[in-house]
Enzyme design. Sequence first.
Site, mmCIF file in Angstrom:
data_model
loop_
_atom_site.group_PDB
_atom_site.id
_atom_site.type_symbol
_atom_site.label_atom_id
_atom_site.label_comp_id
_atom_site.label_asym_id
_atom_site.label_seq_id
_atom_site.Cartn_x
_atom_site.Cartn_y
_atom_site.Cartn_z
ATOM 1 C CG HIS A 60 -1.916 -1.118 1.223
ATOM 2 N ND1 HIS A 60 -2.855 -1.285 0.238
ATOM 3 C CD2 HIS A 60 -2.073 -2.150 2.087
ATOM 4 C CE1 HIS A 60 -3.576 -2.371 0.500
ATOM 5 N NE2 HIS A 60 -3.113 -2.922 1.598
ATOM 6 N NE ARG A 85 1.831 -5.079 3.101
ATOM 7 C CZ ARG A 85 0.750 -4.837 3.867
ATOM 8 N NH1 ARG A 85 0.078 -5.840 4.394
ATOM 9 N NH2 ARG A 85 0.345 -3.598 4.066
ATOM 10 C CG ASP A 99 17.673 -12.556 -5.760
ATOM 11 O OD1 ASP A 99 17.952 -13.517 -5.022
ATOM 12 O OD2 ASP A 99 17.396 -12.680 -6.968
ATOM 13 C CD GLU A 164 -3.838 -9.319 4.335
ATOM 14 O OE1 GLU A 164 -3.896 -8.098 4.516
ATOM 15 O OE2 GLU A 164 -3.229 -9.837 3.374
ATOM 16 C CB ALA A 189 -7.936 -3.150 7.441
ATOM 17 C CG ASP A 190 -7.156 -6.392 3.381
ATOM 18 O OD1 ASP A 190 -7.840 -5.845 2.500
ATOM 19 O OD2 ASP A 190 -5.950 -6.166 3.533
#
Length: 283
Positions: A60, A85, A99, A164, A189-190
């Site tokens: 986000h 994330r 990587d 989620e 939230a999700d």
Amino acid sequence: MSIRLDEFEDCAIATSARQWRARLAAGDVVLGLWVVSSSPTVAEILGASGADWIIIDTEHAPNTLPGVVAQLRSLTASPTFVVVRASSKDPLLLGQLLDAGAAGLMVPMVESRADAEAVVSATRYPPRGRRGVGGGFARATRWTHVADYLPEAEASFSLIIQIESLRAVEALEEILNVDGIDGVFIGPADLAASLGHLGQPRHPDVQAAVERAITIAVGRGAAVGVNAFGFDDAIRYRDAGAQLLAVGADVTLLGSGSAGLLARFGRSPAPDPIEHPPAEDSE
């Protein structure tokens, strides 16, 4: 000059994945902060705050891969553990983040055992998985100076998956049967959106689902965490058995801190330049 992975980690200030796993296995409650501003300077400031872990967000936040690398570099002098994330479960993206040198990887929207198995496969080299081998190009190997990175790669990072949705909560027992996952992290939230309560993470149905997921994970001996920006929420989740608590984010801390300071001088928050009609009460 070549160096072994364990020697490289011993020379580092930042918490390694091995040390992180040991803390989780010991039952430590770890307090984390999100970096969503995409700022290496802000990341460095939060890294010096005393937080146990820092989460660099790419789902986000307006982060690019070079920006993530800059933030990882800014945190090398902090004793915190750094998690990135990912923006999706895309195997190529997960490989790129590893990587780049992410010691922790958080993957969103894992909803089934098949999802979890695919994520684990994407983060492991063959024959166990299908991560592409590009050691000579990778910051994670310090451009081949970490001589045993390839055989030791699995020990060099920690994998956290996000729960989620209601589907994910219902599949959590099966998800936890997948080897290679170090922890699960709940996104209220999700989860609220999946339950039909968009924007209401404290709705009783959502909280019941969060607590159900925590109970399942704790019952299986798995490390579990949750976003908990409210102090009372964090304490309640901690008491329920959650270990990985994300308790704030750079942008919210900056916003609330600056507004709180000015409020002491009698200043009100700046008005919204766009007039919006009052939202209907959906409670």
